[in-house]
Motif scaffolding. Structure first.
Motif, PDB file in Angstrom:
ATOM      1  N   THR A  80       0.839  -1.195   0.000  1.00  0.00           N
ATOM      2  CA  THR A  80       0.000   0.000   0.000  1.00  0.00           C
ATOM      3  C   THR A  80       0.875   1.247   0.000  1.00  0.00           C
ATOM      4  O   THR A  80       1.847   1.333   0.765  1.00  0.00           O
ATOM      5  CB  THR A  80      -0.912   0.040   1.244  1.00  0.00           C
ATOM      6  N   VAL A  81       0.538   2.217  -0.860  1.00  0.00           N
ATOM      7  CA  VAL A  81       1.247   3.496  -0.907  1.00  0.00           C
ATOM      8  C   VAL A  81       0.382   4.555  -0.240  1.00  0.00           C
ATOM      9  O   VAL A  81      -0.785   4.742  -0.601  1.00  0.00           O
ATOM     10  CB  VAL A  81       1.562   3.904  -2.358  1.00  0.00           C
ATOM     11  N   ARG A  82       0.945   5.233   0.716  1.00  0.00           N
ATOM     12  CA  ARG A  82       0.228   6.294   1.449  1.00  0.00           C
ATOM     13  C   ARG A  82       0.916   7.622   1.186  1.00  0.00           C
ATOM     14  O   ARG A  82       2.091   7.793   1.516  1.00  0.00           O
ATOM     15  CB  ARG A  82       0.253   5.982   2.947  1.00  0.00           C
ATOM     16  N   VAL A  83       0.200   8.553   0.579  1.00  0.00           N
ATOM     17  CA  VAL A  83       0.750   9.889   0.352  1.00  0.00           C
ATOM     18  C   VAL A  83       0.611  10.681   1.647  1.00  0.00           C
ATOM     19  O   VAL A  83      -0.495  10.869   2.158  1.00  0.00           O
ATOM     20  CB  VAL A  83       0.019  10.597  -0.805  1.00  0.00           C
ATOM     21  N   ILE A  84       1.739  11.118   2.187  1.00  0.00           N
ATOM     22  CA  ILE A  84       1.756  11.800   3.482  1.00  0.00           C
ATOM     23  C   ILE A  84       1.520  13.306   3.332  1.00  0.00           C
ATOM     24  O   ILE A  84       0.880  13.937   4.172  1.00  0.00           O
ATOM     25  CB  ILE A  84       3.113  11.563   4.200  1.00  0.00           C
ATOM     26  N   SER A  85       2.030  13.883   2.261  1.00  0.00           N
ATOM     27  CA  SER A  85       2.015  15.338   2.100  1.00  0.00           C
ATOM     28  C   SER A  85       1.018  15.768   1.029  1.00  0.00           C
ATOM     29  O   SER A  85       0.483  14.955   0.269  1.00  0.00           O
ATOM     30  CB  SER A  85       3.409  15.829   1.727  1.00  0.00           C
ATOM     31  N   ARG A  86       0.787  17.065   0.960  1.00  0.00           N
ATOM     32  CA  ARG A  86      -0.049  17.672  -0.077  1.00  0.00           C
ATOM     33  C   ARG A  86       0.815  18.650  -0.860  1.00  0.00           C
ATOM     34  O   ARG A  86       1.592  19.406  -0.270  1.00  0.00           O
ATOM     35  CB  ARG A  86      -1.226  18.404   0.549  1.00  0.00           C
ATOM     36  N   ASP A  87       0.700  18.627  -2.184  1.00  0.00           N
ATOM     37  CA  ASP A  87       1.417  19.592  -3.015  1.00  0.00           C
ATOM     38  C   ASP A  87       0.784  20.964  -2.793  1.00  0.00           C
ATOM     39  O   ASP A  87      -0.302  21.248  -3.291  1.00  0.00           O
ATOM     40  CB  ASP A  87       1.327  19.167  -4.484  1.00  0.00           C
ATOM     41  N   GLN A  88       1.483  21.817  -2.043  1.00  0.00           N
ATOM     42  CA  GLN A  88       0.928  23.114  -1.661  1.00  0.00           C
ATOM     43  C   GLN A  88       0.927  24.127  -2.808  1.00  0.00           C
ATOM     44  O   GLN A  88       0.333  25.198  -2.696  1.00  0.00           O
ATOM     45  CB  GLN A  88       1.739  23.696  -0.490  1.00  0.00           C
ATOM     46  N   VAL A  89       1.604  23.788  -3.912  1.00  0.00           N
ATOM     47  CA  VAL A  89       1.785  24.731  -5.017  1.00  0.00           C
ATOM     48  C   VAL A  89       0.921  24.367  -6.223  1.00  0.00           C
ATOM     49  O   VAL A  89       0.744  25.175  -7.130  1.00  0.00           O
ATOM     50  CB  VAL A  89       3.278  24.789  -5.428  1.00  0.00           C
ATOM     51  N   ALA A  90       0.344  23.171  -6.246  1.00  0.00           N
ATOM     52  CA  ALA A  90      -0.344  22.675  -7.439  1.00  0.00           C
ATOM     53  C   ALA A  90      -1.428  23.627  -7.928  1.00  0.00           C
ATOM     54  O   ALA A  90      -1.535  23.891  -9.132  1.00  0.00           O
ATOM     55  CB  ALA A  90      -0.931  21.296  -7.158  1.00  0.00           C
ATOM     56  N   HIS A  91      -2.238  24.150  -7.019  1.00  0.00           N
ATOM     57  CA  HIS A  91      -3.337  25.028  -7.450  1.00  0.00           C
ATOM     58  C   HIS A  91      -2.814  26.343  -8.028  1.00  0.00           C
ATOM     59  O   HIS A  91      -3.447  26.941  -8.897  1.00  0.00           O
ATOM     60  CB  HIS A  91      -4.296  25.296  -6.291  1.00  0.00           C
ATOM     61  N   ILE A  92      -1.633  26.775  -7.564  1.00  0.00           N
ATOM     62  CA  ILE A  92      -1.017  27.998  -8.088  1.00  0.00           C
ATOM     63  C   ILE A  92      -0.494  27.764  -9.503  1.00  0.00           C
ATOM     64  O   ILE A  92      -0.586  28.618 -10.381  1.00  0.00           O
ATOM     65  CB  ILE A  92       0.132  28.447  -7.163  1.00  0.00           C
ATOM     66  N   ASP A  93       0.047  26.570  -9.730  1.00  0.00           N
ATOM     67  CA  ASP A  93       0.627  26.239 -11.032  1.00  0.00           C
ATOM     68  C   ASP A  93      -0.424  26.074 -12.129  1.00  0.00           C
ATOM     69  O   ASP A  93      -0.106  26.194 -13.316  1.00  0.00           O
ATOM     70  CB  ASP A  93       1.435  24.945 -10.937  1.00  0.00           C
ATOM     71  N   GLN A  94      -1.656  25.787 -11.733  1.00  0.00           N
ATOM     72  CA  GLN A  94      -2.672  25.460 -12.732  1.00  0.00           C
ATOM     73  C   GLN A  94      -2.895  26.596 -13.736  1.00  0.00           C
ATOM     74  O   GLN A  94      -3.004  26.360 -14.945  1.00  0.00           O
ATOM     75  CB  GLN A  94      -3.988  25.090 -12.048  1.00  0.00           C
ATOM     76  N   GLU A  95      -2.982  27.838 -13.247  1.00  0.00           N
ATOM     77  CA  GLU A  95      -3.220  28.960 -14.151  1.00  0.00           C
ATOM     78  C   GLU A  95      -2.068  29.112 -15.139  1.00  0.00           C
ATOM     79  O   GLU A  95      -2.290  29.319 -16.341  1.00  0.00           O
ATOM     80  CB  GLU A  95      -3.403  30.259 -13.363  1.00  0.00           C
ATOM     81  N   SER A  96      -0.847  29.009 -14.653  1.00  0.00           N
ATOM     82  CA  SER A  96       0.323  29.125 -15.529  1.00  0.00           C
ATOM     83  C   SER A  96       0.326  28.021 -16.583  1.00  0.00           C
ATOM     84  O   SER A  96       0.618  28.263 -17.758  1.00  0.00           O
ATOM     85  CB  SER A  96       1.609  29.056 -14.701  1.00  0.00           C
ATOM     86  N   LYS A  97      -0.012  26.804 -16.176  1.00  0.00           N
ATOM     87  CA  LYS A  97      -0.018  25.684 -17.114  1.00  0.00           C
ATOM     88  C   LYS A  97      -1.126  25.830 -18.154  1.00  0.00           C
ATOM     89  O   LYS A  97      -0.956  25.437 -19.319  1.00  0.00           O
ATOM     90  CB  LYS A  97      -0.142  24.367 -16.353  1.00  0.00           C
ATOM     91  N   ARG A  98      -2.268  26.418 -17.753  1.00  0.00           N
ATOM     92  CA  ARG A  98      -3.337  26.656 -18.728  1.00  0.00           C
ATOM     93  C   ARG A  98      -2.880  27.635 -19.802  1.00  0.00           C
ATOM     94  O   ARG A  98      -3.152  27.451 -20.997  1.00  0.00           O
ATOM     95  CB  ARG A  98      -4.586  27.183 -18.023  1.00  0.00           C
ATOM     96  N   ILE A  99      -2.178  28.692 -19.381  1.00  0.00           N
ATOM     97  CA  ILE A  99      -1.662  29.666 -20.349  1.00  0.00           C
ATOM     98  C   ILE A  99      -0.664  29.012 -21.283  1.00  0.00           C
ATOM     99  O   ILE A  99      -0.664  29.239 -22.500  1.00  0.00           O
ATOM    100  CB  ILE A  99      -1.034  30.865 -19.610  1.00  0.00           C
ATOM    101  N   TRP A 100       0.202  28.169 -20.730  1.00  0.00           N
ATOM    102  CA  TRP A 100       1.202  27.445 -21.529  1.00  0.00           C
ATOM    103  C   TRP A 100       0.503  26.567 -22.578  1.00  0.00           C
ATOM    104  O   TRP A 100       0.857  26.590 -23.759  1.00  0.00           O
ATOM    105  CB  TRP A 100       2.048  26.594 -20.599  1.00  0.00           C
ATOM    106  N   GLU A 101      -0.505  25.820 -22.142  1.00  0.00           N
ATOM    107  CA  GLU A 101      -1.203  24.930 -23.063  1.00  0.00           C
ATOM    108  C   GLU A 101      -2.002  25.720 -24.095  1.00  0.00           C
ATOM    109  O   GLU A 101      -2.115  25.298 -25.264  1.00  0.00           O
ATOM    110  CB  GLU A 101      -2.100  23.971 -22.284  1.00  0.00           C
ATOM    111  N   ASP A 102      -2.574  26.870 -23.697  1.00  0.00           N
ATOM    112  CA  ASP A 102      -3.277  27.721 -24.663  1.00  0.00           C
ATOM    113  C   ASP A 102      -2.319  28.201 -25.745  1.00  0.00           C
ATOM    114  O   ASP A 102      -2.671  28.257 -26.927  1.00  0.00           O
ATOM    115  CB  ASP A 102      -3.902  28.933 -23.956  1.00  0.00           C
TER     116      ASP A 102
END
Length: 284
Positions: A134-156
């Motif tokens: 079993t794999v248990r993820v201990i942490s949360r990516d605290q930056v993922a939601h911030i990166d989403q807007e930048s990645k959308r612009i990149w993909e656009d």
């Protein structure tokens, strides 16, 4: 206990990642430095991201038992953050200006006989593996939601026919600058930046070691790649499974080969051809 580590420079000038290896205190971890938008260079042309991760690494590796007994890893991280602020002040950095700050993400553990303490900041990640695989993820990516807007612009940009990575970066850069103002705020993300506000955003805790067989700590340069347009987030579990199947170094080699094949960052949208890659894989 077997410890496997890697730290591989990406396509940047400096490896801004760092390993934390304090064998005496059984403290281990990874750091991912980030260069300030207002560029700074040290006496040997070091970037702010390199200086941030190096400062924190040396502080944590120089700790002695009497300095940490009776303290939590959260308190240790706060002390490291204060040391980083002191280093920036010594270097003449304007610590009131967020886009001038040297910063670093962090994931670290301290191993005890029956338990493991952990602390995490930013997008460095921690996962545990148990006897039943079993794999248990201990942490949360605290930056993922911030990166989403930048990645959308990149993909656009890609959808609009832009194939040059430098042009895509210029499109995204204003959003990244804006996001710096959200460091260590309630609508932003956590990061070691020398700011006292970090103290409110360090995540930390304790795991017991019942049936615990392995711990993996990684910087985001090792995250499993996600194809453009895919709804798959990649997932830390998938990364851990790959490391168990391939070994840590083999997984890194495989990922680097994908990045080389996609040097314009089109198939796997990302801001660098190859990010720095650092990990600690501990098997009990």
């Amino acid at each position: 206990m077997n410890i496997d580590t890697i730290s591989i420079k990406g396509s940047g000038e400096w490896n801004e990642d760092a390993l934390i290896m304090n064998e005496g205190l059984r403290i281990y971890g990874v750091l991912d430095g980030a260069t300030s938008i207002h560029p700074y260079r040290g006496p040997n042309q070091e970037t702010g991201g390199y200086l941030a991760s190096s400062c924190i690494k040396h502080y944590l590796e120089d700790l002695r038992a009497e300095e940490v007994n009776g303290t939590t890893l959260k308190q240790v991280v706060i002390q490291a953050n204060t040391r980083l602020r002191d280093k920036m002040v010594e270097a003449g950095v304007n610590v009131a200006d967020k886009i001038s700050l040297w910063t670093s993400a962090l994931a670290m553990i301290r191993i005890h006989e029956r338990s493991i303490d952990f602390a995490q900041v930013g997008d460095c990640m921690i996962a545990a593996v148990y006897a039943d695989k079993t794999v248990r993820v201990i942490s949360r990516d605290q930056v993922a939601h911030i990166d989403q807007e930048s990645k959308r612009i990149w993909e656009d940009g890609i959808r609009n026919g832009i194939t040059n990575r430098e042009q895509l970066w210029e499109m995204v850069k204003p959003v990244i600058i804006k996001n710096k103002s959200r460091m260590n705020t309630m609508d932003g993300y956590s990061v070691l930046s020398g700011e006292p506000e970090l103290a409110d955003f360090v995540e930390y805790g304790t795991l017991n070691r019942i049936n615990l067989k392995a711990i993996l700590m990684v910087t985001d340069g090792l995250f499993h790649p996600v194809e453009r347009g895919s709804t798959d987030s990649g997932g830390l579990e998938r990364l851990v499974q790959s490391v168990m199947e391939k070994s840590l170094s083999s997984y890194a080699d495989w990922l680097i080969s994908l990045e080389v094949e996609d040097s314009n960052c089109q198939k796997y949208p990302r801001f660098k051809v190859s990010d720095d890659k650092t990990a600690v894989w501990i098997q009990f």
